[in-house]
Design a protein around this motif. Sequence first.
Motif, PDB file in Angstrom:
ATOM      1  N   UNK A  76       0.842  -1.203   0.000  1.00 10.99           N
ATOM      2  CA  UNK A  76       0.000   0.000   0.000  1.00 10.99           C
ATOM      3  C   UNK A  76       0.877   1.253   0.000  1.00 10.99           C
ATOM      4  N   UNK A  77       1.951   1.191   0.831  1.00  5.81           N
ATOM      5  CA  UNK A  77       2.850   2.357   0.900  1.00  5.81           C
ATOM      6  C   UNK A  77       3.582   2.542  -0.432  1.00  5.81           C
ATOM      7  N   UNK A  78       3.976   1.421  -1.045  1.00  2.00           N
ATOM      8  CA  UNK A  78       4.647   1.488  -2.345  1.00  2.00           C
ATOM      9  C   UNK A  78       3.714   2.130  -3.371  1.00  2.00           C
ATOM     10  N   UNK A  79       2.439   1.712  -3.258  1.00  2.00           N
ATOM     11  CA  UNK A  79       1.408   2.256  -4.138  1.00  2.00           C
ATOM     12  C   UNK A  79       1.295   3.774  -3.955  1.00  2.00           C
ATOM     13  N   UNK A  80       1.306   4.164  -2.678  1.00  5.35           N
ATOM     14  CA  UNK A  80       1.130   5.574  -2.323  1.00  5.35           C
ATOM     15  C   UNK A  80       2.237   6.438  -2.936  1.00  5.35           C
ATOM     16  N   UNK A  81       3.453   5.920  -2.887  1.00  6.95           N
ATOM     17  CA  UNK A  81       4.586   6.728  -3.367  1.00  6.95           C
ATOM     18  C   UNK A  81       4.977   6.410  -4.804  1.00  6.95           C
ATOM     19  N   UNK A  82       4.221   5.527  -5.446  1.00 10.89           N
ATOM     20  CA  UNK A  82       4.604   5.139  -6.807  1.00 10.89           C
ATOM     21  C   UNK A  82       4.314   6.235  -7.841  1.00 10.89           C
ATOM     22  N   UNK A  83       3.420   7.153  -7.437  1.00 12.45           N
ATOM     23  CA  UNK A  83       3.019   8.187  -8.391  1.00 12.45           C
ATOM     24  C   UNK A  83       1.958   7.699  -9.347  1.00 12.45           C
ATOM     25  N   UNK A  85      -1.072   6.852  -8.479  1.00 17.35           N
ATOM     26  CA  UNK A  85      -2.344   7.474  -8.117  1.00 17.35           C
ATOM     27  C   UNK A  85      -2.159   8.992  -8.088  1.00 17.35           C
ATOM     28  N   UNK A  86      -2.938   9.646  -8.880  1.00 17.03           N
ATOM     29  CA  UNK A  86      -2.781  11.106  -8.967  1.00 17.03           C
ATOM     30  C   UNK A  86      -3.973  11.844  -8.388  1.00 17.03           C
ATOM     31  N   UNK A  87      -5.093  11.152  -8.354  1.00 20.11           N
ATOM     32  CA  UNK A  87      -6.292  11.765  -7.809  1.00 20.11           C
ATOM     33  C   UNK A  87      -6.090  12.084  -6.321  1.00 20.11           C
ATOM     34  N   UNK A  88      -6.119  13.362  -5.898  1.00 18.33           N
ATOM     35  CA  UNK A  88      -5.842  13.738  -4.510  1.00 18.33           C
ATOM     36  C   UNK A  88      -6.797  13.054  -3.532  1.00 18.33           C
ATOM     37  N   UNK A  89      -8.063  12.929  -3.950  1.00 15.24           N
ATOM     38  CA  UNK A  89      -9.033  12.296  -3.061  1.00 15.24           C
ATOM     39  C   UNK A  89      -8.688  10.821  -2.835  1.00 15.24           C
ATOM     40  N   UNK A  91      -5.727   9.552  -3.169  1.00 12.51           N
ATOM     41  CA  UNK A  91      -4.481   9.528  -2.392  1.00 12.51           C
ATOM     42  C   UNK A  91      -4.770   9.687  -0.903  1.00 12.51           C
ATOM     43  N   UNK A  92      -5.660  10.624  -0.610  1.00  9.41           N
ATOM     44  CA  UNK A  92      -6.024  10.890   0.782  1.00  9.41           C
ATOM     45  C   UNK A  92      -6.662   9.649   1.415  1.00  9.41           C
ATOM     46  N   UNK A  93      -7.506   9.017   0.632  1.00 11.65           N
ATOM     47  CA  UNK A  93      -8.189   7.800   1.099  1.00 11.65           C
ATOM     48  C   UNK A  93      -7.169   6.693   1.426  1.00 11.65           C
ATOM     49  N   UNK A  94      -6.231   6.521   0.507  1.00 14.88           N
ATOM     50  CA  UNK A  94      -5.194   5.489   0.692  1.00 14.88           C
ATOM     51  C   UNK A  94      -4.343   5.789   1.923  1.00 14.88           C
ATOM     52  N   UNK A  95      -4.026   7.091   2.062  1.00  9.83           N
ATOM     53  CA  UNK A  95      -3.217   7.513   3.205  1.00  9.83           C
ATOM     54  C   UNK A  95      -3.935   7.183   4.530  1.00  9.83           C
ATOM     55  N   UNK A  96      -5.255   7.466   4.546  1.00  8.64           N
ATOM     56  CA  UNK A  96      -6.020   7.191   5.761  1.00  8.64           C
ATOM     57  C   UNK A  96      -6.057   5.686   6.039  1.00  8.64           C
ATOM     58  N   UNK A  97      -6.222   4.948   4.982  1.00  7.76           N
ATOM     59  CA  UNK A  97      -6.242   3.481   5.141  1.00  7.76           C
ATOM     60  C   UNK A  97      -4.934   2.986   5.745  1.00  7.76           C
ATOM     61  N   UNK A  98      -3.826   3.546   5.248  1.00 12.49           N
ATOM     62  CA  UNK A  98      -2.510   3.145   5.760  1.00 12.49           C
ATOM     63  C   UNK A  98      -2.377   3.516   7.244  1.00 12.49           C
TER      64      UNK A  98
END
Length: 238
Positions: A76-83, A85-89, A91-98
Amino acid sequence: MHSQMGLLRELQSLDLYIDRLRQEVAELDRGERLRAKIERSRQRLEDVKARYQEIHAEAIDQELRLQAFDERLRRAEADLYSGRITNPRELQLLQREIEQAKQSREEMEVEMLRIWERMETMKNDIDEAERDLEYAERVYQAQMEEFHQRKAALEAEIEFHLKERAKLTEQIDPNVLARYEQLRQRLGGTAVAVVEQKACSVCHTLLTPYILKRLQNEDALITCESCGRLLYDPTLAQ
Ligand SMILES: [Zn+2]
């Protein structure tokens, strides 16, 4: 009184002594109580070990769950920093999940620690149960050694007195001996009674003048009219 009553009287005390020795052998502590205690200790050790195995399996499961969780988190973290996902919403969702996942992971770690603590306690329980069992076995062994020593000593004494008995019975007329054995069997071990103050020493019945007279005058086996035991009068013994 029969001329061999003195020998029978001797035989009677020898037989009673051998009976007592045999009784003592029969009553020796054969360690049943201690064996039962060992069994209980062994059972307790097995129970504790089985519980330890269960908790150990639980620890392995929890470890695997943690590993799998870490793997997902890492992805998930790799996904987050892979670039990717560009949609801010998004990204925010993924960040919260993490963040939530990290929280859950902490709880899992606390649970893991609790399992380890229980394992530690159980290891101590196992040690204690093993020491208990070892102690019970040592006590049992000591008791058994004592039992065998005492038994051997008693049996040697019985053996010795049986030889004495054989020597004594050689001097006794076979018919007289047979009568004695028969009475002894019938009357619970005591076939000979002693005349004490004109009474039978076993049943305490006063002997009649007729019996006392026969004792004095006849070379025959005279019995107590009440209990049927062969009478021996020490005052008539040569
Ligand atoms: Zn009697």
